[in-house]
Design a protein around this motif. Structure first.
Motif, PDB file in Angstrom:
ATOM      1  N   SER A 127      10.006  20.233 -10.196  1.00  0.00           N
ATOM      2  CA  SER A 127      10.658  19.180 -10.980  1.00  0.00           C
ATOM      3  C   SER A 127      11.263  18.128 -10.063  1.00  0.00           C
ATOM      4  O   SER A 127      11.127  16.919 -10.310  1.00  0.00           O
ATOM      5  N   LEU A 128      11.922  18.560  -8.987  1.00  0.00           N
ATOM      6  CA  LEU A 128      12.502  17.604  -8.047  1.00  0.00           C
ATOM      7  C   LEU A 128      11.417  16.780  -7.367  1.00  0.00           C
ATOM      8  O   LEU A 128      11.559  15.552  -7.209  1.00  0.00           O
ATOM      9  N   ALA A 129      10.324  17.420  -6.970  1.00  0.00           N
ATOM     10  CA  ALA A 129       9.231  16.685  -6.332  1.00  0.00           C
ATOM     11  C   ALA A 129       8.584  15.695  -7.300  1.00  0.00           C
ATOM     12  O   ALA A 129       8.199  14.583  -6.912  1.00  0.00           O
ATOM     13  N   THR A 130       8.468  16.077  -8.578  1.00  0.00           N
ATOM     14  CA  THR A 130       7.903  15.157  -9.569  1.00  0.00           C
ATOM     15  C   THR A 130       8.774  13.920  -9.734  1.00  0.00           C
ATOM     16  O   THR A 130       8.272  12.784  -9.815  1.00  0.00           O
ATOM     17  N   LEU A 131      10.088  14.109  -9.769  1.00  0.00           N
ATOM     18  CA  LEU A 131      11.000  12.976  -9.882  1.00  0.00           C
ATOM     19  C   LEU A 131      10.881  12.049  -8.676  1.00  0.00           C
ATOM     20  O   LEU A 131      10.839  10.818  -8.825  1.00  0.00           O
ATOM     21  N   MET A 132      10.793  12.626  -7.495  1.00  0.00           N
ATOM     22  CA  MET A 132      10.658  11.805  -6.291  1.00  0.00           C
ATOM     23  C   MET A 132       9.320  11.062  -6.272  1.00  0.00           C
ATOM     24  O   MET A 132       9.260   9.892  -5.873  1.00  0.00           O
ATOM     25  N   LEU A 133       8.247  11.715  -6.703  1.00  0.00           N
ATOM     26  CA  LEU A 133       6.943  11.038  -6.753  1.00  0.00           C
ATOM     27  C   LEU A 133       6.947   9.907  -7.764  1.00  0.00           C
ATOM     28  O   LEU A 133       6.342   8.843  -7.525  1.00  0.00           O
ATOM     29  N   ALA A 134       7.614  10.101  -8.918  1.00  0.00           N
ATOM     30  CA  ALA A 134       7.688   9.039  -9.917  1.00  0.00           C
ATOM     31  C   ALA A 134       8.458   7.838  -9.377  1.00  0.00           C
ATOM     32  O   ALA A 134       8.066   6.676  -9.588  1.00  0.00           O
ATOM     33  N   MET A 135       9.550   8.088  -8.672  1.00  0.00           N
ATOM     34  CA  MET A 135      10.307   6.988  -8.074  1.00  0.00           C
ATOM     35  C   MET A 135       9.490   6.274  -7.012  1.00  0.00           C
ATOM     36  O   MET A 135       9.506   5.037  -6.917  1.00  0.00           O
ATOM     37  N   LEU A 136       8.747   7.028  -6.206  1.00  0.00           N
ATOM     38  CA  LEU A 136       7.903   6.417  -5.182  1.00  0.00           C
ATOM     39  C   LEU A 136       6.792   5.578  -5.807  1.00  0.00           C
ATOM     40  O   LEU A 136       6.483   4.474  -5.322  1.00  0.00           O
ATOM     41  N   ALA A 137       6.180   6.064  -6.891  1.00  0.00           N
ATOM     42  CA  ALA A 137       5.119   5.298  -7.555  1.00  0.00           C
ATOM     43  C   ALA A 137       5.662   3.994  -8.125  1.00  0.00           C
ATOM     44  O   ALA A 137       5.038   2.929  -7.992  1.00  0.00           O
ATOM     45  N   GLY A 138       6.839   4.047  -8.764  1.00  0.00           N
ATOM     46  CA  GLY A 138       7.432   2.820  -9.285  1.00  0.00           C
ATOM     47  C   GLY A 138       7.771   1.830  -8.196  1.00  0.00           C
ATOM     48  O   GLY A 138       7.558   0.611  -8.356  1.00  0.00           O
ATOM     49  N   TRP A 139       8.273   2.330  -7.073  1.00  0.00           N
ATOM     50  CA  TRP A 139       8.603   1.434  -5.966  1.00  0.00           C
ATOM     51  C   TRP A 139       7.343   0.794  -5.376  1.00  0.00           C
ATOM     52  O   TRP A 139       7.353  -0.396  -5.023  1.00  0.00           O
ATOM     53  N   LEU A 140       6.268   1.559  -5.274  1.00  0.00           N
ATOM     54  CA  LEU A 140       5.019   0.999  -4.747  1.00  0.00           C
ATOM     55  C   LEU A 140       4.468  -0.089  -5.650  1.00  0.00           C
ATOM     56  O   LEU A 140       3.988  -1.133  -5.182  1.00  0.00           O
ATOM     57  N   VAL A 141       4.518   0.122  -6.983  1.00  0.00           N
ATOM     58  CA  VAL A 141       4.030  -0.896  -7.910  1.00  0.00           C
ATOM     59  C   VAL A 141       4.867  -2.159  -7.795  1.00  0.00           C
ATOM     60  O   VAL A 141       4.341  -3.286  -7.723  1.00  0.00           O
ATOM     61  N   TRP A 142       6.183  -2.004  -7.764  1.00  0.00           N
ATOM     62  CA  TRP A 142       7.068  -3.176  -7.673  1.00  0.00           C
ATOM     63  C   TRP A 142       6.853  -3.924  -6.364  1.00  0.00           C
ATOM     64  O   TRP A 142       6.746  -5.162  -6.349  1.00  0.00           O
ATOM     65  N   LYS A 143       6.774  -3.191  -5.258  1.00  0.00           N
ATOM     66  CA  LYS A 143       6.606  -3.846  -3.964  1.00  0.00           C
ATOM     67  C   LYS A 143       5.250  -4.538  -3.867  1.00  0.00           C
ATOM     68  O   LYS A 143       5.153  -5.663  -3.362  1.00  0.00           O
ATOM     69  N   ASN A 144       4.197  -3.890  -4.359  1.00  0.00           N
ATOM     70  CA  ASN A 144       2.862  -4.470  -4.280  1.00  0.00           C
ATOM     71  C   ASN A 144       2.764  -5.746  -5.104  1.00  0.00           C
ATOM     72  O   ASN A 144       2.219  -6.752  -4.652  1.00  0.00           O
ATOM     73  N   CYS A 145       3.275  -5.692  -6.322  1.00  0.00           N
ATOM     74  CA  CYS A 145       3.211  -6.875  -7.184  1.00  0.00           C
ATOM     75  C   CYS A 145       4.042  -8.019  -6.621  1.00  0.00           C
ATOM     76  O   CYS A 145       3.629  -9.181  -6.647  1.00  0.00           O
ATOM     77  N   ARG A 146       5.203  -7.705  -6.088  1.00  0.00           N
ATOM     78  CA  ARG A 146       6.051  -8.759  -5.516  1.00  0.00           C
ATOM     79  C   ARG A 146       5.396  -9.378  -4.289  1.00  0.00           C
ATOM     80  O   ARG A 146       5.407 -10.597  -4.107  1.00  0.00           O
ATOM     81  N   TYR A 147       4.792  -8.519  -3.450  1.00  0.00           N
ATOM     82  CA  TYR A 147       4.136  -9.033  -2.252  1.00  0.00           C
ATOM     83  C   TYR A 147       2.950  -9.922  -2.605  1.00  0.00           C
ATOM     84  O   TYR A 147       2.758 -10.981  -2.009  1.00  0.00           O
ATOM     85  N   ARG A 148       2.161  -9.497  -3.591  1.00  0.00           N
ATOM     86  CA  ARG A 148       1.000 -10.302  -3.966  1.00  0.00           C
ATOM     87  C   ARG A 148       1.414 -11.624  -4.565  1.00  0.00           C
ATOM     88  O   ARG A 148       0.778 -12.655  -4.349  1.00  0.00           O
ATOM     89  N   THR A 149       2.509 -11.630  -5.339  1.00  0.00           N
ATOM     90  CA  THR A 149       2.973 -12.879  -5.939  1.00  0.00           C
ATOM     91  C   THR A 149       3.452 -13.847  -4.865  1.00  0.00           C
ATOM     92  O   THR A 149       3.116 -15.039  -4.883  1.00  0.00           O
ATOM     93  N   GLN A 150       4.240 -13.359  -3.910  1.00  0.00           N
ATOM     94  CA  GLN A 150       4.705 -14.223  -2.835  1.00  0.00           C
ATOM     95  C   GLN A 150       3.553 -14.711  -1.977  1.00  0.00           C
ATOM     96  O   GLN A 150       3.547 -15.857  -1.520  1.00  0.00           O
ATOM     97  N   GLN A 151       2.570 -13.849  -1.771  1.00  0.00           N
ATOM     98  CA  GLN A 151       1.416 -14.241  -0.963  1.00  0.00           C
ATOM     99  C   GLN A 151       0.605 -15.322  -1.650  1.00  0.00           C
ATOM    100  O   GLN A 151       0.141 -16.271  -1.018  1.00  0.00           O
ATOM    101  N   ALA A 152       0.454 -15.191  -2.966  1.00  0.00           N
ATOM    102  CA  ALA A 152      -0.318 -16.192  -3.703  1.00  0.00           C
ATOM    103  C   ALA A 152       0.383 -17.535  -3.704  1.00  0.00           C
ATOM    104  O   ALA A 152      -0.253 -18.589  -3.675  1.00  0.00           O
ATOM    105  N   LYS A 153       1.729 -17.536  -3.737  1.00  0.00           N
ATOM    106  CA  LYS A 153       2.470 -18.801  -3.757  1.00  0.00           C
ATOM    107  C   LYS A 153       2.536 -19.442  -2.378  1.00  0.00           C
ATOM    108  O   LYS A 153       2.544 -20.666  -2.271  1.00  0.00           O
ATOM    109  N   GLY A 154       2.591 -18.632  -1.324  1.00  0.00           N
ATOM    110  CA  GLY A 154       2.812 -19.192   0.002  1.00  0.00           C
ATOM    111  C   GLY A 154       1.585 -19.330   0.855  1.00  0.00           C
ATOM    112  O   GLY A 154       1.661 -19.857   1.956  1.00  0.00           O
ATOM    113  N   SER A 155       0.428 -18.871   0.426  1.00  0.00           N
ATOM    114  CA  SER A 155      -0.772 -18.925   1.255  1.00  0.00           C
ATOM    115  C   SER A 155      -1.474 -20.258   1.090  1.00  0.00           C
ATOM    116  O   SER A 155      -1.770 -20.695  -0.019  1.00  0.00           O
ATOM    117  N   ASP A 156      -1.737 -20.917   2.204  1.00  0.00           N
ATOM    118  CA  ASP A 156      -2.452 -22.193   2.152  1.00  0.00           C
ATOM    119  C   ASP A 156      -3.921 -22.004   1.817  1.00  0.00           C
ATOM    120  O   ASP A 156      -4.581 -22.909   1.300  1.00  0.00           O
TER     121      ASP A 156
END
Length: 573
Positions: A36-65
């Motif tokens: 149960s503890l490992a499942t909670l940690m994996l869920a938090m890690l998955a959410g963080w990866l989605v948020w970080k990936n989407c934010r990075y792609r958005t900034q990259q799309a706005k700032g890339s020449d």
């Protein structure tokens, strides 16, 4: 950022998350609290990866020449990224050129290739498999050969980054335009140069030279081939510690380009003069707008251009799934091994108890019946997932258990009472079993199986009556309470029994054949586990002397077994 990109990130993350949960809950032999503890940690890690990936792609799309909002392709042909010299004159201010056989995209400078491919990969990942690269070189616009070679080194670095980004090395085409007499595009793939006149069928170079005045261009044309081979291809094929060599897919060239500054010495004019003493006049050539691109190379690139599914993110997820499958296979094999050991220990105890010891034989029989019921239930309903990927020996274990149970002989029935008076026989003296209770002492730390230093004196006093002799088997069995999961308790009880066995063997110099070690975990409690006192009573190690003809047998001497004492030491867990 497009919604399709966000959806792709979410789907890939969920696929990897599901693979890890499948491995965790179905195969890892750990407690439910840890799962149960490992499942909670994996869920938090998955959410963080989605948020970080989407934010990075958005900034990259706005700032890339190099980010270009490309329309969807309506062709399956190659998409050639054009970089290098004189692109504004080639594209005439347009970002792309579309033909029936493929696309030409304006990629700008060489160092912008990676940004362009990353933008295409984010918007339309299926197009990545259709990408090719064409480097345009105008030697008449270069005054320093070192600067030209530096641009080629940058091209090698970009191709290396593209290989890591896309997972494959895109085909590389080198295009050169030299000043000199006007010629059509010439293409070299392998060792076969082909001339591709505009609006005409391609023909071999040797056939083209024999028509009209084309033979007069042979001297300049051969030097152009030599310049490409000894300058451009030589730099691209160099072995480097940081960047691998680039093998060109094809070379295209033509003569007729105009030197922008006739008074300045260029790399090409210096090369031509040093080898042929020729100085070409500056002639303004009128280029055909439809012949600015070597379209003849597109059919050669078509077999190597195909839409692909996914990208680097998909490869990572597939690799994670394969890794989880391999780890699950290993855990399944370990779980099957533990099952065989558990049933094998009960079978060993069953075989060690003589038939005339009815009470312990009946207790061992009950343990075998529990195993049989469990195996039969799994046979009807399907074995648990944790055993399914390994070699599950269900039928073999069931057959062995049934054969052992069939050998059981029940105790004889009591004789019926008769009227004839039989004088009572004198009572038979039976040895009274000795029990040593260690209520306040602890031989092991909680959750450990190593004997404490303070327990040596207790063991010497408690086990003074255990003497190995021929015809007797010393059975050491470990028991625990119900705290923790079954597998951990069974393993801990066996390890504690092995520690006591090892101490007895090493201290008394008893032979290995005199011992039998068993670990029952929480399966055989003395009392209900409803209080701390009852749990303390269930945490114990039992040491029994069982008659067995071949145990501790001295060579050349036969000893008949006799009934002996049983000493039980109760030890805290």
């Amino acid at each position: 950022m497009r919604k399709s990109v966000i959806l792709s990130v979410v789907l890939h993350t969920l696929a990897g998350f599901a693979a890890l949960l499948w491995l965790l809950w179905y195969f890892m032999p750990v407690s439910n609290a840890f799962k149960s503890l490992a499942t909670l940690m994996l869920a938090m890690l998955a959410g963080w990866l989605v948020w970080k990936n989407c934010r990075y792609r958005t900034q990259q799309a706005k700032g890339s020449d190099a980010f270009i909002d490309l329309p969807l392709l309506d062709t399956q042909g190659p998409v050639v990224l054009v970089c290098g010299d004189g692109l504004d004159a080639i594209f005439q201010g347009q970002p792309l050129r579309k033909t029936a056989q493929g696309w030409w995209l304006h990629a700008g400078d060489v160092d912008q290739l990676t940004g362009m491919v990353r933008s295409i990969q984010e918007q339309q990942p299926r197009q990545v498999g259709q990408l090719s690269v064409m480097y345009v070189c105008l030697p008449d616009q270069h005054q320093d050969e070192a600067v030209l070679r530096s641009a080629l080194k940058t091209l090698r670095q970009q191709i290396k980054q593209l290989s890591a980004l896309t997972g494959f090395t895109p085909p590389v085409v080198v295009s050169c335009e030299f000043s000199g007499p006007q010629t059509p595009w010439m293409m070299v793939r392998g060792n076969k140069p082909v001339v591709c006149p505009a609006n005409e069928s391609p023909q071999a170079l040797i056939d083209w030279q024999q028509s009209e005045d084309n033979l007069a261009m042979l001297a300049v044309l051969s030097q152009a081939f030599g310049f490409i081979r000894e300058t451009l291809l030589d730099e691209l094929d160099k072995a480097d510690r940081l960047t691998p060599p680039v093998r060109t897919f094809a070379v295209v060239l033509r003569l007729g380009a105009t030197n922008a500054d006739p008074a300045a010495q260029s790399v090409w004019s210096d090369w031509l003069f040093r080898r042929t003493c020729l100085q070409l006049p500056c002639v303004t050539a009128v280029s055909d707008p439809g012949n600015r691109f070597p379209d003849a190379v597109l059919p050669l690139l078509a077999p190597f251009a195909a839409p692909v599914q996914g990208g680097q993110r998909t490869r990572y997820v597939v690799f994670l799934m394969w890794l989880c499958a391999l780890v699950a296979l290993g855990f399944s094999a370990l779980n099957n091994r533990d099952l065989i050991r558990e049933i094998g220990a009960d079978l060993q105890r069953w075989s060690a108890i003589p038939m005339d010891h009815y009470t312990p034989k009946a207790q061992s029989l009950e343990a075998l019946k529990r195993h049989v019921l469990k195996v039969e239930r799994w046979h009807r309903q399907g074995e648990p997932m944790r055993y399914s990927l390994g070699y599950y020996p269900g039928y073999r274990l069931w057959l062995t258990l049934q054969q052992a149970i069939d050998t059981y002989i029940p105790p004889p029935a009591l004789p019926q009472a008769i009227n004839t008076y039989v004088p009572p026989s004198p009572p038979e003296h039976k040895p009274v079993s000795q029990i040593v209770r260690l209520d306040s002492l602890s031989l092991f730390d909680t959750g450990r199986w190593q004997l404490k230093a303070s327990s040596i004196g207790v063991l010497v006093k408690a086990l003074a009556g255990i003497n190995a002799k021929p015809g007797w088997l010393i059975v050491v069995a470990g028991h625990t309470d119900d705290v923790g999961d079954d597998k951990s308790n069974q393993r801990l009880s066996r390890q504690r029994a092995e520690s006591v066995r090892d101490w007895m063997r090493d201290t008394g110099e008893v032979q290995e054949s005199c011992f039998a070690v068993q670990g029952y975990g929480e399966s055989r409690p003395l009392k209900l586990n409803d209080s701390d006192a009852h749990r303390a009573a269930n945490r114990r190690v039992e040491i029994s002397l069982v008659p067995q003809a071949d145990a501790c047998q001295v060579p050349g001497k036969t000893t008949s077994p006799a009934k002996g004492d049983v000493i039980t030491s109760e030890m805290e867990k």
